[in-house]
Design an enzyme around this catalytic site. Structure first.
Site, short mmCIF file in Angstrom:
data_model
loop_
_atom_site.label_atom_id
_atom_site.label_comp_id
_atom_site.label_asym_id
_atom_site.label_seq_id
_atom_site.Cartn_x
_atom_site.Cartn_y
_atom_site.Cartn_z
NE ARG A 48 -2.53 0.51 3.56
CZ ARG A 48 -2.00 1.28 4.52
NH1 ARG A 48 -1.85 2.59 4.33
NH2 ARG A 48 -1.60 0.76 5.66
CE1 TYR A 100 -16.08 11.80 -17.09
CE2 TYR A 100 -14.66 11.85 -15.16
CZ TYR A 100 -15.47 11.15 -16.03
OH TYR A 100 -15.67 9.81 -15.85
CG ASP A 169 -8.84 16.64 -16.04
OD1 ASP A 169 -8.02 16.06 -16.77
OD2 ASP A 169 -9.91 16.11 -15.66
#
Length: 366
Positions: A48, A100, A169
């Site tokens: 992790r 988006y 983005d």
């Protein structure tokens, strides 16, 4: 550094570490646990926290971005990490109302519950919008699916003057075609699921930035929230990135040809492609992009006409993603985007352009 040199460096990023007989392609390492007789000197401790295959991909992406990179299992995981790393209760975030849609859902359904207020601004208004009181300005340019373009440098200056961080983005362009960090953005987020992976078989995303403290927060969010990519997905992305420049070159060149011909077709309305001189975004796009991308949007008469066109075109896959080797088309109104019923987002792939155009033309004429 030129785009060509940057990509060449990325292709050879393992070269300085290779010993006699080492594999040129990075091995797929999926181990979650590592031998730890002691913690000192251990490169990897637990899956992790880090994995060898992630690090290979993050090194690739860091060369392309010219910045530190943290990888995630999807583009939305990267967007979430960037927002949660930069926002706290009581903050205001500016989001594109025409970007988006899942980013807006995240703000409305989760950030709002944590005390974060979202204000929505159209992409074409981002250069003049009031950012007073905002902690974060989130910009997507070109916008998805409308393909409006905002001047990143202008938005960055205005966001910083208001005391806000700018997150961009860059999914639709990638770091090879547009470089938001060089233009003043604080963070870049991207869905590598699209063109970087390129083969419609991997979910991945990343956050890139040059502020060490902010990137440490992003990395901490990944570790504590557990939003970690899989080793196989990282390996697939590594392979996809090695052909990104070649694929983008073909896709962008074909998109220009297709856009010019669609713009002249009598059944096509409201076409948008930033590379056309008549497009409202052309001037800004030409100044801040090295090419104009592979996405085109346009409208047909209505829903029935758009669906019939998509059904008839033998070289279009009907899919909700973009950036793959196969050209893809979608009627975006079915997802609730604020577009006309006959609005189509077209993602141009790597098919020979004359073959692709013949299929598109026949579907339009049928």
């Amino acid at each position: 550094m030129t785009k060509g040199h940057r990509f060449a460096d990325m292709l050879h990023h393992r070269g300085h570490r290779l010993g006699q007989g080492d594999p040129v392609s990075p091995p797929l390492v999926s181990a979650t646990t590592y031998h730890l007789a002691g913690l000192e000197g251990a490169a990897f401790k637990y899956g992790r926290m880090s994995m060898p295959t992630w690090e290979e991909v993050e090194e690739q992406l860091a060369i392309l971005e010219g910045a530190s990179v943290v990888g995630f299992p999807s583009g939305m995981a990267a967007i979430s990490a960037a927002l949660f790393a930069c926002l706290k209760a009581g903050d205001v975030v500016i989001l594109p109302e025409d970007g988006y849609y899942t980013t807006r859902l995240l703000a409305d359904r989760f950030l709002a519950g944590f005390g974060v207020t979202a204000r929505y601004v159209a992409t074409e208004q981002m250069e003049v919008a009031d950012f007073t009181g905002a902690a974060v300005v989130f910009l997507e340019t070109p916008s998805n699916p409308g393909l409006d373009v905002a001047d990143i440098a202008v938005v960055a200056r205005r966001a910083h003057a208001a005391g806000a961080k700018l997150i961009v983005d860059n999914t639709t362009m990638t770091a090879l075609l547009q470089r938001p960090l060089d233009l003043g953005a604080d963070l870049v987020v991207a869905a590598d699921t699209k063109a970087p992976g390129g083969h419609s078989d991997v979910l991945y995303g990343h956050v890139a930035g040059r502020d060490a403290a902010v990137m440490a927060r992003v990395a901490e969010w990944r570790k504590l929230a557990g939003v970690v990519p899989g080793a196989f997905e990282a390996w697939l992305l590594h392979r996809g990135l090695e052909t990104l420049e070649v694929r983008l070159s073909r896709m962008c060149a074909s998109a220009m040809v297709v856009a010019e011909r669609l713009a002249a077709h009598p059944r096509v309305k409201a076409l948008r492609y930033p590379g056309l001189p008549a497009d409202a975004s052309y001037k800004v796009a030409k100044a801040q992009m090295s090419d104009f991308g592979f996405l085109i949007s346009f409208e047909l008469e209505g829903e029935a006409e758009a669906e019939a066109f998509l059904d008839r075109c033998r070289y279009l896959t009907q899919t909700t993603s973009f950036g793959g080797t196969h050209s893809a088309g979608e009627r975006r109104a079915r997802w609730g985007d604020a577009v006309a019923p006959g609005f189509i987002r077209l993602s141009v792939g790597i098919e020979p352009v004359e073959s692709l155009w013949q299929a598109l033309s026949e579907a339009l004429e049928a």
